[in-house]
Design a protein around this motif. Structure first.
Motif, mmCIF file in Angstrom:
data_model
loop_
_atom_site.group_PDB
_atom_site.id
_atom_site.type_symbol
_atom_site.label_atom_id
_atom_site.label_comp_id
_atom_site.label_asym_id
_atom_site.label_seq_id
_atom_site.Cartn_x
_atom_site.Cartn_y
_atom_site.Cartn_z
ATOM 1 N N MET A 1 13.399 -58.975 -45.060
ATOM 2 C CA MET A 1 13.447 -58.892 -46.404
ATOM 3 C C MET A 1 13.758 -60.377 -46.997
ATOM 4 O O MET A 1 14.540 -61.351 -46.352
ATOM 5 C CB MET A 1 14.436 -58.218 -46.938
ATOM 6 N N ASN A 2 13.053 -60.854 -48.036
ATOM 7 C CA ASN A 2 13.254 -61.933 -48.607
ATOM 8 C C ASN A 2 13.975 -61.860 -49.976
ATOM 9 O O ASN A 2 14.325 -60.806 -50.252
ATOM 10 C CB ASN A 2 11.835 -63.167 -48.948
ATOM 11 N N ASP A 3 14.269 -63.171 -50.630
ATOM 12 C CA ASP A 3 14.990 -62.910 -51.994
ATOM 13 C C ASP A 3 14.254 -62.831 -53.512
ATOM 14 O O ASP A 3 14.426 -63.174 -54.321
ATOM 15 C CB ASP A 3 15.886 -64.160 -51.954
ATOM 16 N N THR A 4 12.866 -62.348 -53.080
ATOM 17 C CA THR A 4 12.026 -62.234 -54.145
ATOM 18 C C THR A 4 11.952 -60.850 -54.724
ATOM 19 O O THR A 4 12.184 -60.091 -54.142
ATOM 20 C CB THR A 4 10.642 -62.501 -53.652
ATOM 21 N N ILE A 5 11.909 -61.112 -55.975
ATOM 22 C CA ILE A 5 12.005 -59.785 -57.063
ATOM 23 C C ILE A 5 10.196 -59.604 -57.260
ATOM 24 O O ILE A 5 9.822 -60.568 -57.974
ATOM 25 C CB ILE A 5 12.592 -59.841 -58.154
ATOM 26 N N LEU A 6 9.903 -58.543 -57.088
ATOM 27 C CA LEU A 6 8.400 -58.308 -57.452
ATOM 28 C C LEU A 6 8.308 -57.687 -58.853
ATOM 29 O O LEU A 6 9.033 -56.718 -59.206
ATOM 30 C CB LEU A 6 7.596 -57.489 -56.634
ATOM 31 N N ILE A 7 7.771 -58.459 -60.063
ATOM 32 C CA ILE A 7 7.430 -58.084 -61.043
ATOM 33 C C ILE A 7 6.219 -57.420 -61.269
ATOM 34 O O ILE A 7 5.195 -58.227 -61.335
ATOM 35 C CB ILE A 7 7.858 -58.978 -62.131
ATOM 36 N N VAL A 8 6.176 -56.098 -61.680
ATOM 37 C CA VAL A 8 4.830 -55.414 -61.917
ATOM 38 C C VAL A 8 4.619 -54.982 -63.215
ATOM 39 O O VAL A 8 4.956 -54.130 -63.665
ATOM 40 C CB VAL A 8 4.487 -54.326 -60.927
ATOM 41 N N GLU A 9 3.883 -56.030 -64.119
ATOM 42 C CA GLU A 9 3.854 -55.973 -65.496
ATOM 43 C C GLU A 9 2.507 -56.424 -66.046
ATOM 44 O O GLU A 9 2.246 -57.382 -65.552
ATOM 45 C CB GLU A 9 5.334 -56.362 -66.255
ATOM 46 N N ASP A 10 1.970 -55.714 -66.889
ATOM 47 C CA ASP A 10 0.619 -56.105 -67.299
ATOM 48 C C ASP A 10 0.405 -56.784 -68.292
ATOM 49 O O ASP A 10 -0.362 -57.510 -69.002
ATOM 50 C CB ASP A 10 -0.535 -55.085 -67.480
ATOM 51 N N GLU A 11 1.669 -57.014 -68.892
ATOM 52 C CA GLU A 11 1.952 -57.717 -70.463
ATOM 53 C C GLU A 11 2.573 -59.227 -69.875
ATOM 54 O O GLU A 11 3.603 -59.565 -69.622
ATOM 55 C CB GLU A 11 2.780 -57.291 -71.356
ATOM 56 N N PRO A 12 1.679 -60.280 -69.781
ATOM 57 C CA PRO A 12 1.874 -61.756 -69.310
ATOM 58 C C PRO A 12 3.085 -62.105 -69.945
ATOM 59 O O PRO A 12 4.294 -62.719 -69.471
ATOM 60 C CB PRO A 12 0.705 -62.408 -69.708
ATOM 61 N N LYS A 13 3.403 -61.863 -71.326
ATOM 62 C CA LYS A 13 4.570 -62.589 -71.988
ATOM 63 C C LYS A 13 5.926 -61.935 -71.671
ATOM 64 O O LYS A 13 7.051 -62.332 -71.215
ATOM 65 C CB LYS A 13 4.374 -62.262 -73.701
ATOM 66 N N ILE A 14 5.861 -60.476 -71.214
ATOM 67 C CA ILE A 14 6.941 -59.989 -70.741
ATOM 68 C C ILE A 14 7.341 -60.206 -69.604
ATOM 69 O O ILE A 14 8.588 -60.378 -69.029
ATOM 70 C CB ILE A 14 7.069 -58.208 -70.914
#
Length: 231
Positions: A1-14
């Motif tokens: 496990m690394n220290d990365t958080i995956l953001i799954v979001e289709d709105e680029p600004k958010i």
């Protein structure tokens, strides 16, 4: 496990806003904007947490949450949703999200929820075991496919070992029989729920032979089973 958080979001600004606030709090992040790319990314990476939007192009968030739970039971998932009516499903047994955040939200709230979930999930197993004496610890030897209760080999079969491993990765989480079957039998063979119950019964009996007064594999009536190392 690394220290990365995956953001799954289709709105680029958010996505950018969340990434900026996570960065200020010391978290690295990666971003995916299409549901179809998530499982392939996870097969090659090991993030510490996934922020998962409900409404995505391609594979939707509910389906992805279910798939993540099946393949990576210990990976924390926080759902992002504007559909309040889906909250019960998000936190339900079938999908098993660790938390949810309703849109619109403050990015500070997202960071606070991330920290809370990570404290809870990362500290659960380590914290519980660290308070136990050597005679009280249950240890998995994954290389040897052995489970040691207080230093005593439980003599588990491969299926029993896999069953115990899955539950120990998420202490306190309730697994349905279907979820346990998916992890016990990777070839997706058809087996009955009674088969799962039989394996759990044998596993509990072997643990009871060493610790007759400890009940660390709990049954939840009408739902499934969980690993509970302590009260």
């Amino acid at each position: 496990m690394n220290d990365t958080i995956l953001i799954v979001e289709d709105e680029p600004k958010i996505a950018r806003l969340i990434a900026d606030y996570l960065s200020k709090s010391g978290y690295a992040s990666d971003h995916i904007d299409h549901g179809n790319a998530v499982m392939e990314w996870l097969a090659e990476q090991a993030p510490m947490l996934v922020l998962l939007d409900l409404m995505l192009p391609g594979t939707d968030g509910l389906t992805l949450c279910r798939q993540i739970r099946e393949r990576y039971p210990a990976l924390p998932v926080i759902m992002l949703t504007a559909r309040v009516e889906e909250v019960d499903r998000l936190l339900g047994l079938e999908l098993g999200a660790d938390d949810y955040i309703c849109k619109p939200f403050s990015p500070r709230e997202v960071v606070a929820r991330v920290k809370a979930v990570l404290r809870r999930t990362q500290g659960a197993a380590a914290g519980a075991e660290s308070e136990l004496s050597e005679e009280e610890r249950l240890v998995l030897d994954e290389d040897g496919w052995r489970a040691l209760a207080g230093g005593h080999d439980l003599g588990l079969t491969a299926v029993e070992f896999q069953l115990l491993k899955v539950m120990m990765q998420s202490p306190g989480r309730i697994f349905s029989r279907d979820q346990l079957m998916d992890h016990m039998y990777r070839d997706h063979r058809i087996v009955s729920e009674r088969t799962v119950d039989s394996h759990v019964k044998k596993l509990r009996r072997k643990i009871a032979d060493i610790w007759p007064e400890r009940d660390i594999i709990r049954s939840v009536y009408g739902v499934g089973y969980k690993y509970q190392p302590e009260e």
